[in-house]
Motif scaffolding. Structure first.
Motif, short mmCIF file in Angstrom:
data_model
loop_
_atom_site.label_atom_id
_atom_site.label_comp_id
_atom_site.label_asym_id
_atom_site.label_seq_id
_atom_site.Cartn_x
_atom_site.Cartn_y
_atom_site.Cartn_z
N GLU A 26 4.18 -3.17 1.27
CA GLU A 26 5.15 -3.10 0.24
C GLU A 26 4.36 -3.45 -0.92
O GLU A 26 4.88 -3.07 -2.12
CB GLU A 26 6.22 -3.92 0.58
CG GLU A 26 7.38 -3.31 1.26
CD GLU A 26 8.77 -4.07 1.16
OE1 GLU A 26 8.69 -5.41 0.63
OE2 GLU A 26 9.61 -3.68 1.87
N VAL A 27 3.45 -4.35 -0.94
CA VAL A 27 2.76 -4.74 -2.06
C VAL A 27 2.03 -3.46 -2.70
O VAL A 27 2.02 -3.46 -3.74
CB VAL A 27 1.77 -5.82 -1.69
CG1 VAL A 27 1.07 -6.33 -2.97
CG2 VAL A 27 2.54 -7.28 -1.04
N GLU A 45 3.16 -0.37 -2.46
CA GLU A 45 4.01 0.49 -2.84
C GLU A 45 4.58 -0.05 -4.22
O GLU A 45 4.94 0.67 -5.40
CB GLU A 45 5.15 0.34 -1.97
CG GLU A 45 4.98 0.88 -0.79
CD GLU A 45 5.82 1.10 0.43
OE1 GLU A 45 5.94 2.17 1.27
OE2 GLU A 45 7.03 0.36 0.14
N ALA A 46 4.80 -1.58 -4.43
CA ALA A 46 5.05 -2.09 -5.70
C ALA A 46 4.23 -1.43 -6.90
O ALA A 46 4.58 -1.27 -7.74
CB ALA A 46 5.18 -3.50 -5.40
N ALA A 47 2.74 -1.65 -6.49
CA ALA A 47 2.08 -1.50 -7.32
C ALA A 47 2.08 -0.05 -7.70
O ALA A 47 1.87 0.30 -9.12
CB ALA A 47 0.61 -1.63 -7.12
N ALA A 48 2.38 0.84 -6.62
CA ALA A 48 2.60 2.28 -7.01
C ALA A 48 3.71 2.30 -8.11
O ALA A 48 3.62 3.31 -9.27
CB ALA A 48 2.59 3.23 -5.84
#
Lengths: 284, 344
Positions: A176-177, A179-182
């Motif tokens: 998820e980390v 994904e958050a960056a994306a």
């Protein structure tokens, strides 16, 4: 901050459950018998030669180049291992592919194999007429019986330390980390350099330290492929064995002490580096 | 129409997660995706954000095809349920991440980023805490850092996945009110996922109810609460009590008592009637209606909770006004009649 400073209260029993003193006592005894006592013996022995005698042993060109080779090639091997070890750990954690479990088990093989077997196998492959040796010869590269051979052997023995240090940390790293960056607009490369690597840097350092420490002391797998030419491909542990064969126990201990000191300083620096990183991004 | 979702379907390992979902949001709207766990609401959110691709259907934002764009070009702020903060960065660095990640030509200057971070920290009421690491912040504070981080990219659309899921009840209520205020101030089109009907009804302009990957009903909180489209919606939006009945000429006959039906009227025949726990009349003794015996009377609260065991089997848990309940005692014989029922 004076009263609450943990450094000043280090003998306070941390838990009401007890067991602190027996545990600490046992640890200290164990460490004394199995680590400190032999190391103390090692540190005392060389001084039979007197300070100038120790200096003469350590400053001999053969000793210097053996130490240089041992630490230099261990360093290069550990550097190479953290690059490919990280990639291997990443592949094993993040991707599903047929044969993944077999590959995962193969990583541990260098732990399990007797190092002499490894040395013989590597020599057979990298000797001028071995499979790899024949491929390298046209380029004028000789692996066996050169420092390059030493590095190859050290890469082999150090590899699992890096993979096994990084793997659990990567497994813990929540996708998820990334994904958050994306969603925040970061390109894949930026996510890797700014989000993933900082999170696994302490693990990479641990892997590096373990692989490096293992490689510095490695003997069995190296001596076959290295060819052991003094001042070219002779490692320090072998030089110690040679000195012992000559009944020069104090000389052997002097080289040993030098290795011990250098290793201790390097590992201490690595630990401090790691502690600094961990303190910044203290995981919950 | 800001966001338009058309006929989205998605299957994971042969299990359908989303079935032919279509919905839209108006500009500046606060939309709740409400449903029990496993209803596909988070998957729908992830499809909008670009973290999943649907098997079929389209997602348009202001008439542009969103599905054709990769995640990082969508400019959609997403706040994860567990925040997904970067642990090795301070709150301020977390918030600045999106701005620093822009290509060099579009990247604001260092001073602009610093000012913007300060502004956002103040917006989420974390002034002075920019230097803290996530591990040094409370759950509610982390949540707000995650929100500020999402707002920092000036998104066209804000998505919140169970924004209050990991917080305790009191912090939840405070944050809920605060989030509503924030939405009114920023006017950002916002979609949030929740399984808490109270949260959805209180916060959202409109609520989309999902059940097993399909859209069950969509409308304002008032509409879905007072005109539920199905027994599922009725049951999900509040406590409900059901019992068998017989429909005759537009009236539900329950144990000899005729009870008016609200909402759509079904055809004559056997059916199941639904009502809320506070929709009952209780009278002592026998009469037309459900014969029952009082099991317990709980008077602590704004209204009383009365449990009855029905003679015909089963139990009913009712909410009655305190003055009515005070006249009841355990083991009293009573007759229970719903004032109105809904039948689907």
């Amino acid at each position: 901050m004076t009263a609450a400073n943990p450094r000043l209260r280090r003998f306070v029993e941390p838990s009401a459950l007890g067991g602190f003193w027996p545990a600490l006592g046992f640890t200290l005894c164990y460490l004394s018998f199995f680590v400190l006592l032999p190391l103390a013996a090692l540190a005392l022995r060389p001084w039979e030669l007197g300070a100038s005698g120790v200096w003469r042993v350590l400053s001999a060109p053969r000793t210097v180049s053996a130490l240089e080779l041992s630490f230099g090639s261990a360093f290069i091997a550990a550097c190479i291992n953290i690059v490919f070890g990280t990639i291997a750990a990443w592949s094993l954690v993040r991707y599903e592919f047929p044969g993944k479990r077999i590959l995962d088990a193969l990583v541990d093989l260098p732990f399990a194999l007797p190092t002499a077997v490894v040395g013989i196998a590597l020599t057979a492959i990298y000797a001028p007429h071995g499979i790899m040796g024949e491929l390298l010869t046209p380029f004028g590269i000789r692996a066996a019986y050169t420092p390059m051979g030493v590095i190859i052997a050290l890469i082999f023995v150090g590899f699992p330390f890096v993979v096994r240090s990084i793997q659990p940390v990567l497994e813990d790293l929540d996708p998820e980390v990334e994904e958050a960056a994306a969603t925040l607009g970061a390109a894949r490369w930026r996510t890797l350099t700014h989000v993933v690597f900082p999170a696994i840097t302490p693990a990479i350092l641990t892997g590096f330290a373990l692989a490096f420490a293992r490689a510095v002391g490695e003997y069995g797998s190296v001596i076959f492929i290295a060819g052991n030419i003094p001042q070219i491909s002779e490692i320090a542990p072998l030089l110690i064995v040679i000195r012992l064969d000559e009944f020069d126990y104090a000389g052997a201990a002097a080289i040993g002490m030098a290795m011990l000191s250098i290793s201790f300083v390097l590992l201490f620096v690595l630990n401090a580096l790691q502690a600094g990183i961990l303190r910044r991004g203290a995981p919950h | 129409m800001a966001l338009k979702i058309e006929n989205i379907s998605k299957t994971f390992d042969a299990t359908p997660v989303l079935r032919d979902i279509s919905l839209f949001t108006e500009d500046g709207e606060f939309l709740a995706l409400l449903g029990p766990s496993g209803s596909g609401k988070t998957t729908l959110l992830r499809i909008i954000a670009g973290l999943e691709q649907p098997d079929a259907g389209a997602v348009r934002f202001r008439d542009k095809d969103l599905l054709a764009k990769p995640v990082r070009e969508r400019r959609i702020g997403l706040v994860f349920q567990h925040y997904a903060l970067f642990r090795h960065m301070t709150a301020a660095q977390n918030i600045a991440f999106g701005m620093n990640a822009k290509p060099r030509k579009l990247r604001p200057s260092r001073r602009e980023i610093r000012d913007k971070v300060a502004e956002l920290l103040s917006l989420v009421q974390l002034d002075g805490l920019g230097g803290r690491y996530p591990s040094q912040l409370s759950g509610g504070q982390r949540q707000r850092v995650a929100l500020a981080r999402a707002l920092a990219i000036e998104p066209d659309l804000l998505l919140l996945d169970e924004p209050f899921g990991a917080l305790d009840a009191k912090v939840r209520r405070e944050l809920r009110r605060w989030l509503r205020d924030l939405h009114e101030r920023t006017g950002l089109t916002t979609i949030f996922v929740t399984h808490d009907q109270e949260e959805a009804l209180e916060l959202a302009d409109r609520v989309a109810l999902l059940r097993e990957g399909a859209l069950e009903q969509m409308g304002t909180p008032e509409e879905v609460y007072h005109e539920p489209a199905s027994a599922f919606v009725f049951d999900f939006l509040g406590d409900s009590v059901s019992f068998p009945c017989e429909i005759k000429g537009g009236v539900a006959v329950i144990a000899g008592a005729g009870v008016p039906i609200i909402g759509p009227h079904p055809n004559d025949g056997a059916a199941t009637a639904y009502t809320r726990p506070n929709g009952f009349d209780v009278s002592p003794g026998d009469g037309p209606g459900l014969a029952a015996r009082v099991r317990s009377v709980l008077l602590a609260g704004p209204d009383a909770r009365v449990d009855c065991v029905l003679d015909g089997g089963g139990a009913i848990e009712m909410r009655l006004p305190l003055d009515v309940a005070r006249k009841l005692a355990p083991r009293d014989r009573v007759t229970v009649t719903p004032r109105t029922v809904r039948v689907w």
